[in-house]
Design an enzyme around this catalytic site. Structure first.
Site, mmCIF file in Angstrom:
data_model
loop_
_atom_site.group_PDB
_atom_site.id
_atom_site.type_symbol
_atom_site.label_atom_id
_atom_site.label_comp_id
_atom_site.label_asym_id
_atom_site.label_seq_id
_atom_site.Cartn_x
_atom_site.Cartn_y
_atom_site.Cartn_z
ATOM 1 N N SER A 245 50.237 44.507 30.756
ATOM 2 C CA SER A 245 51.299 43.503 30.768
ATOM 3 C C SER A 245 51.878 43.255 29.367
ATOM 4 C CB SER A 245 50.788 42.195 31.376
ATOM 5 O OG SER A 245 50.506 42.391 32.733
ATOM 6 N N LYS A 292 43.346 34.062 39.928
ATOM 7 C CA LYS A 292 44.587 33.845 40.684
ATOM 8 C C LYS A 292 44.484 32.706 41.713
ATOM 9 C CE LYS A 292 46.662 38.414 40.502
ATOM 10 N NZ LYS A 292 47.150 39.573 41.256
ATOM 11 N N ARG A 376 36.090 45.321 54.380
ATOM 12 C CA ARG A 376 34.647 45.418 54.613
ATOM 13 C C ARG A 376 34.050 44.060 54.973
ATOM 14 N NH1 ARG A 376 32.279 46.792 48.557
ATOM 15 N NH2 ARG A 376 33.047 44.886 47.568
#
Ligand code: NAP
Length: 502
Positions: A245, A292, A376
Site C-alpha cells: 500500500s 478490519k 472449512r
C-alpha cells in the site's frame, strides 16, 4: 546537526570493496553518511578502508562509527583500538565520530579531545531491550562526556513509547532520538518533521530494526520533504512489513504533488494506535489483517454498507480525531468482476469465510448474483450465507458443480506458500477464476485454471481498485490511477525477480 541531510545513509559491509561501492551510492544520495567501520571483518580491513578514504574527497558529511559488541555493534577489539580507528577516520575526512556511552564513560573527554581533535563527538546510548524509564537521567549522564551531540536509540514496542521518546527529543536541541523496533518504522519517519529529526537509512544492510532503506525512504516516502504541514496517512496491520500500500498511495501523492505521506504502522493493540492518531497528526489510514473487524468499535461513524459487511478497511480522521469507516474491498471486488461477468443472475462460488469473503459476498449479492460459500469452518460460512441469503456448498461436492465464477478469499497459495491451492483442478468448473491474493500475481490456483482454459483474474486488480478508492475518499478527488498502477507493478516485479532466480 550532522551534515545537511536529516536522512543519514548508512554504509555497512564486511569487506572494503562493498563498503566502497555503498559509499559511492550514499555520497550521491545524501548529504550525511554514516560509515559503520565495525562491520568490516577485521582491524586490517578498517585500516585499508580508511587509507583509501583518505585519498578521496566526499561531498557528504561523514560520521564514523566503530561500535563495540558490548554496545550492540560488531567491533571485537579493545577500546584503545576502537579510538585509534576513529582517530584515523577523522584524519581520513570524517567530520563526526559516534562513540557509544559505554566506551565514552571510560575515556576522559580531554583524552578524546587530544586523540580525535577536530572530530565532532556524538555520544550514543542504545537500549535494545526497551525504553529506559528515566530519559532525562540518561541524557544527563551522557552530557558528562562533553559531546557535541547526544543520541538516544531505544526499542519502542508501542506508538505510545515512540511518542514519549519523540517528545523528549523535542525538548532538547542537543539530542537526537531514534525509536527502534518494527513498531518504530513509521514514527522514525514522522520524527523527521522535528528540527532535530534524524533517521538512518541503510544503502544495503540494515544495522538496526525499524530502518527503511535509502532507496525507499527517498523514492517511496519522499521523507526528505516532510514538514509539520505534511499530512500523515498509513496502513495498520500485524504483520505489515510487506504491505505494498505505501508504494501505491505514495505514488498517488507524488503524481498529484500533494504534501502527504503514507506509512506502514505495525499495530498490535488498536487502543495504542488510536491514542496516537492526534499527537501524530494522522489524517486517514487503511486497515488490514487482523484489525478490519475490531476497528469498528473505535469509530465515531461508519458507512452502513461497511457496518453490514462487518469489516472496515478505510478510516478517515475528521476534525478533532473523529473516525469514520468505509469498506473499499467491496468496491474493488465489483470493479474486477463487473467488467468480466454479467453479475445479475450469475452463480458465484466464494471459497473462505473471513473479512474478504464477506466483502465479496455483499458486493455480489447487491449486484444480483447468487452466492455459494465453501469454507472449512461451517459456522463462519453459515453466518455469511445468512447475511446475504447465500447457500453453503460442501468442499467434497465441488467437482460436480458448475459456477459462472469462483473467487478465492482464503490466503491459501499466498507467498511464501506458492505451491498450494485451495482447490484442485477438477473443482474448477467455471468461466472465470478470481484469486484475491496478489502475492504472487499468478497463484497456483490461477495456473490450474489457465491450464483448463478458464479466464483468470489476479488479486492485484482488486488491490489496485480498493487502494484507488481509499485515495479518493481521503483526497476527495480523482486518483492518478496510471501512476499508482505503474508504481505497484514495479514493486511487484522487483519482488518477483529474486524469487524467479531461485
Ligand atoms: P481472514 O479474515 O483471516 O479470512 C481468511 C479465510 O480463509 C478464513 O475463512 C479462513 O478460515 C480461511 N482459510 C485460511 N487458511 C485456510 C486453509 N488452509 N484452508 C481453507 N481455508 C483457509 O482474511 P481476509 O481478510 O478475508 O483475507 C483473505 C485473503 O484475501 C488474503 O489472502 C488476502 O490477501 C486477500 N485479500 C485481498 C485483497 C485485495 O485487495 N486483493 C483485499 C483483502 C483481502 P478459518 O476461519 O477457518 O481460519
Amino acid at each position: 546537526m550532522i551534515g545537511k541531510d536529516k536522512i543519514c545513509a548508512v554504509v555497512a559491509a564486511s569487506d572494503v570493496g562493498s563498503m566502497w561501492r555503498q559509499l559511492a551510492v550514499a555520497d550521491r544520495a545524501s548529504g550525511t553518511v554514516e560509515l559503520r567501520l565495525d562491520w568490516l571483518a577485521e582491524d586490517r580491513e578498517i585500516s585499508r578502508f580508511l587509507s583509501r578514504l583518505a585519498r578521496h574527497t566526499m561531498k557528504s558529511t561523514l560520521l564514523a562509527t566503530c561500535r563495540r559488541r558490548s554496545a550492540g555493534g560488531r567491533y571485537r577489539g579493545p577500546i584503545a583500538r576502537q579510538l585509534v580507528h576513529l582517530a584515523d577516520a577523522v584524519r581520513a575526512g570524517c567530520a563526526w565520530y559516534d562513540l557509544e556511552v559505554e566506551s565514552a564513560a571510560l575515556c576522559p573527554p580531554e583524552l578524546l579531545d587530544v586523540m580525535l581533535g577536530p572530530g565532532r563527538r556524538l555520544v550514543s546510548a542504545h537500549f535494545f531491550k526497551g525504553m529506559p524509564p528515566n530519559l532525562p537521567l540518561v541524557a544527563a549522564r551522557m552530557v558528562r562526556n562533553c559531546p557535541d551531540l547526544i543520541k538516544i536509540a531505544a526499542r519502542c514496542d508501542s506508538l505510545r513509547e515512540c511518542i514519549r521518546l519523540a517528545q523528549f527529543g523535542r525538548s532538547r536541541r542537543d539530542t537526537i532520538v531514534i525509536p527502534m523496533g518494527d513498531a518504530a518504522l513509521a514514527p522514525r519517519v514522522i520524527g523527521l518533521r522535528e528540527p532535530n529529526g534524524f533517521a538512518y537509512a541503510p544503502v544495503e544492510n540494515a544495522t538496526a530494526s525499524g530502518q527503511i532503506d535509502l532507496r525507499d525512504i527517498h523514492e517511496v516516502y519522499r521523507a526528505e520533504q516532510l514538514t509539520y504541514k505534511t499530512s500523515i496517512y498509513g496502513v495498520i496491520g500485524n504483520p505489515i512489513g510487506h504491505s505494498l500500500s505505501p508504494q501505491l498511495q505514495n505514488a498517488g501523492f507524488a503524481a498529484r504533488q500533494i504534501d502527504a505521506i503514507y506509512l506502514p504502522f505495525l499495530v498490535q493493540r488498536l487502543d495504542d494506535f488510536v491514542e496516537g492518531i492526534e499527537p501524530l497528526g494522522i489524517r486517514g489510514f487503511s486497515v488490514t489483517i487482523p484489525h478490519k473487524e475490531r476497528i469498528i468499535s473505535y469509530l465515531d461513524g461508519c458507512d452502513p454498507l461497511a457496518r453490514a459487511i462487518g469489516a472496515v478497511n478505510t478510516v478517515v480522521v475528521r476534525g478533532k480525531g473523529k473516525l469514520y469507516g468505509y469498506n473499499t474491498d467491496y468496491v474493488g471486488v465489483l470493479q474486477v468482476l463487473e467488467r468480466r461477468v454479467r453479475l445479475r443472475g450469475s452463480r458465484v462460488l466464494i471459497v473462505g469465510a473471513g473479512g474478504a469473503a464477506r466483502a465479496v459476498a455483499f458486493a455480489l449479492v447487491r449486484s444480483g448474483a447468487s452466492v455459494c460459500i465453501c469454507a472449512r469452518r461451517q459456522k463462519k460460512a453459515q453466518a455469511i450465507a445468512e447475511a446475504v441469503g447465500g447457500t453453503l456448498v460442501e468442499w467434497s461436492s465441488l467437482h460436480r458443480k458448475f459456477f459462472d465464477a469462483i473467487v478465492n478469499a482464503t490466503p491459501v497459495g499466498m507467498h511464501p506458500f506458492e505451491s498450494e491451492s485451495p482447490l484442485e483442478a477438477r473443482d474448477l468448473n467455471c468461466r472465470l477464476v478470481f484469486d484475491t491474493i496478489y502475492r504472487p500475481r499468478r497463484t497456483k490456483l490461477l495456473q490450474l485454471a489457465e491450464r483448463r482454459g478458464i479466464e483468470t483474474v489476479s488479486g492485484v486488480e482488486m488491490f489496485m481498485a480498493q487502494g484507488v478508492a481509499q485515495w479518493e475518499i481521503w483526497m476527495g478527488r480523482r486518483a492518478p490511477v496510471k501512476e499508482m498502477r505503474a508504481s505497484l507493478l514495479a514493486a511487484l516485479k522487483r519482488e518477483e525477480k529474486p524469487r524467479e532466480k531461485k
